[in-house]
Design an enzyme around this catalytic site. Structure first.
Site, PDB file in Angstrom:
ATOM      1  N   SER A   1      36.914  29.599  48.640  1.00  0.00           N
ATOM      2  CA  SER A   1      37.335  30.995  48.714  1.00  0.00           C
ATOM      3  C   SER A   1      37.902  31.250  50.099  1.00  0.00           C
ATOM      4  CB  SER A   1      36.128  31.895  48.466  1.00  0.00           C
ATOM      5  OG  SER A   1      36.327  33.161  49.056  1.00  0.00           O
TER       6      SER A   1
ATOM      7  N   GLU B   1      37.480  26.581  34.787  1.00  0.00           N
ATOM      8  CA  GLU B   1      37.783  27.932  34.299  1.00  0.00           C
ATOM      9  C   GLU B   1      39.170  28.000  33.669  1.00  0.00           C
ATOM     10  OE1 GLU B   1      35.530  31.132  37.021  1.00  0.00           O
ATOM     11  OE2 GLU B   1      36.777  29.734  38.123  1.00  0.00           O
TER      12      GLU B   1
ATOM     13  N   HIS C   1      21.305  30.250  21.124  1.00  0.00           N
ATOM     14  CA  HIS C   1      21.458  31.620  21.645  1.00  0.00           C
ATOM     15  C   HIS C   1      21.408  31.649  23.178  1.00  0.00           C
ATOM     16  CE1 HIS C   1      20.501  32.862  17.463  1.00  0.00           C
ATOM     17  NE2 HIS C   1      19.616  31.891  17.550  1.00  0.00           N
TER      18      HIS C   1
ATOM     19  N   LYS D   1      31.664  29.346  49.231  1.00  0.00           N
ATOM     20  CA  LYS D   1      32.029  29.216  47.828  1.00  0.00           C
ATOM     21  C   LYS D   1      32.626  27.861  47.451  1.00  0.00           C
ATOM     22  CE  LYS D   1      32.701  32.597  45.243  1.00  0.00           C
ATOM     23  NZ  LYS D   1      32.016  33.011  44.029  1.00  0.00           N
TER      24      LYS D   1
END
Ligand code: ARG
Length: 469
Positions: free
Chosen positions: A288, A301, A167, A294
Site C-alpha cells: 500500500s 482478488e 457455511h 500492508k
C-alpha cells in the site's frame, strides 16, 4: 490504422460511398486481425483445393499461394498495413494480395464467401484456444496435485490439517491435501470440458459458401483435412450460421472462471491476519502506498473479480445469437471479442496460479489449531455413541447438549470434566473426550473419497495416473 479509401471489394452495385461513421461502426479489423494466421491458412487450403479440382490452373494457385505467404510474412513482422476502409481481416488480406499480385487475386474467392471464411477462421482459433486452455488447466492441476502430495508429508512428518467448513463455520477437520484434491477434481472436469468442446467443434464450415453451398465442384473433405479438422460440417446453413462452438468455449471458460474465483476467495480469506493459514509470496502480492504494513492479495482478488467479465462474455454471446434468423447475420461479428477476452483472461489466471501456488506457504500450526476449535470433533463424539448402539439422533442430542455446556463456559469438548461427560451419557467420560483429536477425526474418515490419509493417497495416485496418461 490507416484511413485511406479504395473501391470496396463488394462495391459493384453501390453508387454512394459508405458514410464514415457507418464504416467505423461496421469495421471489425481492429479486433479480427487476430485471426490473420487462421485466415491465411484457410485461404491456402482453399486455393490448393481449387487447383486440385481444376477450378484454377496450377500457375494461378502458385501465384496466389506465394502472394499469401508474403502477406503472412508481413503480418508476422508487424509491417502489414491494416486499413479500416477494408473493413475486416478477410478483406484487408485479400485487397493487399490484389495490390501485390494483381487481378488473379480475385480468383481466390471463387466458391467461397466471407461467411464460411470467417466461420472457418474462428473455429480454427477457438479450437486451438480450447486445447491451449486444456493444457494450461492441466498444468495448474499438476501443481495442485504436487501441493497435495507435499502437505501429506510422505517424508514422515505430520500431514497438514485444515478446518473444513460448511457455511464458513468450522465443520470437521480435513487434510489440506484433501482440500487441494477437491480443486484437482474440479480442474480435471474443466480440462475435460475444453477437450469435449474442441472435439465437437472439430468440423470445417469452409465450402458452405454464403449459406446454400456452391455449384462449383469443390472438395470440402480435402479442405477440412488440410486444415486439421476431423470432417466438414454436414449442413451449409449450420456451418455459416452456428456459433454454439464459441458458446461452449465461453461456457467452459465461465465454469473454470467460477472455480478459480472460489479458489481465490479461499486464498484471500486464509491469508488474512485473522485466519493466518497461509502467506502468499511477495512476488504475487502488492503493498500500500500509505500503510507500510500492508501486503495485499491483488493478484488473487483480480482473479476472483475477472470471473465477472468471463461470465459476461458468455451471457453476451448467448444474447447476440438468440433471435438471429438463419443463416449469417452481421450480429455474429460480435462473437469474437468475448472469446478473445475470455481466452486471454482465463489463460492469465491459470498461469498466475501455476506460478503462485508452489510459492504459497501454509502455516500448519495455525491451521491445526483452527481445525481443533469450533467443536469440530462433535460429530466424532456422536459417532462414538452411535457405534455403541445409541441411535444417531439421540447421540446428536446428547453431544449438542455438551457443546452448549462447553461453549457457555468457554471450554473445548476435551476440557469437560468426567462428571459432566458421564452426566450427559453413561458411556461418556473425560478419557473419551481426550481421544477426540483432530488427527483421530481425520484418520477415521475412511469412506471412499473421504479425508483419511489412506483415502487421500488413493485420490492422489488416481489423479497422477490420469495426468501421466
Ligand atoms: N467481419 C465479418 C464477421 O466477422 C465477416 C463476415 C462478413 N460477412 C458478410 N456477409 N458481411 O462476421
Amino acid at each position: 490504422m490507416t484511413r485511406t479509401t479504395d473501391k470496396k471489394l463488394w462495391g459493384g452495385r453501390f453508387s454512394q460511398s459508405t458514410a464514415p461513421l457507418a464504416e467505423l461502426f461496421n469495421a471489425s479489423v481492429g479486433f479480427d486481425q487476430r485471426l490473420a494466421e487462421q485466415d491465411i491458412r484457410g485461404s491456402l487450403a482453399h486455393v490448393a483445393m481449387l487447383g486440385q479440382v481444376g477450378i484454377l490452373d496450377s500457375g494461378e494457385v502458385e501465384q496466389i499461394s506465394a502472394g499469401l505467404h508474403t502477406v503472412l510474412a508481413d503480418i508476422r513482422a508487424g509491417s502489414f498495413e491494416w486499413r479500416l476502409d477494408r473493413e475486416d481481416v478477410h478483406m484487408n488480406i485479400e485487397a493487399t494480395l490484389r495490390d501485390r499480385i494483381g487481378p488473379v487475386a480475385g480468383k481466390l474467392h471463387t466458391a467461397r464467401s466471407r461467411n464460411d471464411q470467417v466461420a472457418v477462421d474462428f473455429r480454427l482459433f477457438t479450437k486451438e484456444a480450447a486445447l491451449d486452455l486444456a493444457e494450461k488447466t492441466r498444468a495448474l492441476r499438476a501443481v495442485m496435485l504436487s501441493e497435495a502430495e507435499k502437505h501429506l508429508s510422505s517424508d514422515g512428518g505430520e500431514a497438514v490439517i485444515l478446518p473444513g467448513y460448511t457455511h464458513l463455520q468450522v465443520a470437521q477437520p480435513i487434510l489440506l491435501s484433501h482440500w487441494f484434491m477437491a480443486y484437482v477434481a474440479m480442474l480435471e472436469r474443466d480440462e475435460g470440458r475444453f477437450r469435449d468442446a474442441a472435439t465437437r467443434m472439430d468440423e470445417s464450415p469452409l465450402g458452405s459458401s454464403a449459406l446454400a453451398g456452391t455449384p462449383w465442384p469443390i472438395d470440402r473433405h480435402a479442405t477440412a483435412a488440410a486444415l486439421g479438422f476431423a470432417r466438414p460440417t454436414a449442413n451449409s446453413l449450420d456451418g455459416v450460421g452456428s456459433r454454439d462452438f464459441a458458446l461452449e468455449f465461453l461456457g467452459a471458460c465461465a465454469i473454470l472462471g467460477a472455480h478459480l474465483s472460489r479458489l481465490s476467495e479461499e486464498l484471500i480469506l486464509y491469508s488474512t491476519f485473522e485466519f493466518g493459514f497461509l502467506s502468499m509470496p511477495d512476488s504475487h502480492t502488492t503493498g500500500s502506498s500509505i500503510m507500510p504494513q500492508k501486503k495485499n492479495p491483488d493478484v488473487a482478488e483480480l482473479a476472483r473479480g475477472k470471473a465477472g467479465r468471463v461470465f459476461g462474455n458468455l451471457m453476451g454471446l448467448l444474447t447476440v445469437v438468440k433471435g438471429t434468423p438463419l443463416a449469417y447475420n452481421k450480429d455474429l461479428q460480435e462473437d469474437k471479442e468475448g472469446v478473445f477476452d475470455s481466452y486471454d483472461t482465463v489463460s492469465m489466471v491459470l498461469r498466475l496460479y501455476t506460478e503462485m501456488l508452489p510459492e504459497t506457504v501454509w502455516h500448519a500450526e495455525a491451521t491445526r489449531t483452527a481445525a481443533a476449535r469450533g467443536y469440530s470433533t462433535a460429530t466424532d463424539l456422536a459417532d462414538f455413541l452411535a457405534r455403541a448402539g445409541v441411535p444417531f439422533r439421540e447421540a446428536h442430542e446428547v453431544v449438542g447438549g455438551l457443546v452448549g455446556l462447553a461453549s457457555r463456559s468457554e471450554r473445548q469438548l476435551w476440557e469437560l470434566t468426567d462428571a459432566e461427560m458421564s452426566a450427559a451419557h453413561p458411556l461418556l467420560s473425560a478419557r473419551v473426550a481426550a481421544e477426540l483429536t483432530v488427527e483421530a477425526s481425520v484418520a477415521g474418515r475412511l469412506s471412499y473419497g473421504g479425508t483419511a490419509p489412506e483415502r487421500v493417497r488413493e485420490q492422489i495416485a488416481a489423479a497422477k495416473g490420469e495426468l501421466d496418461d
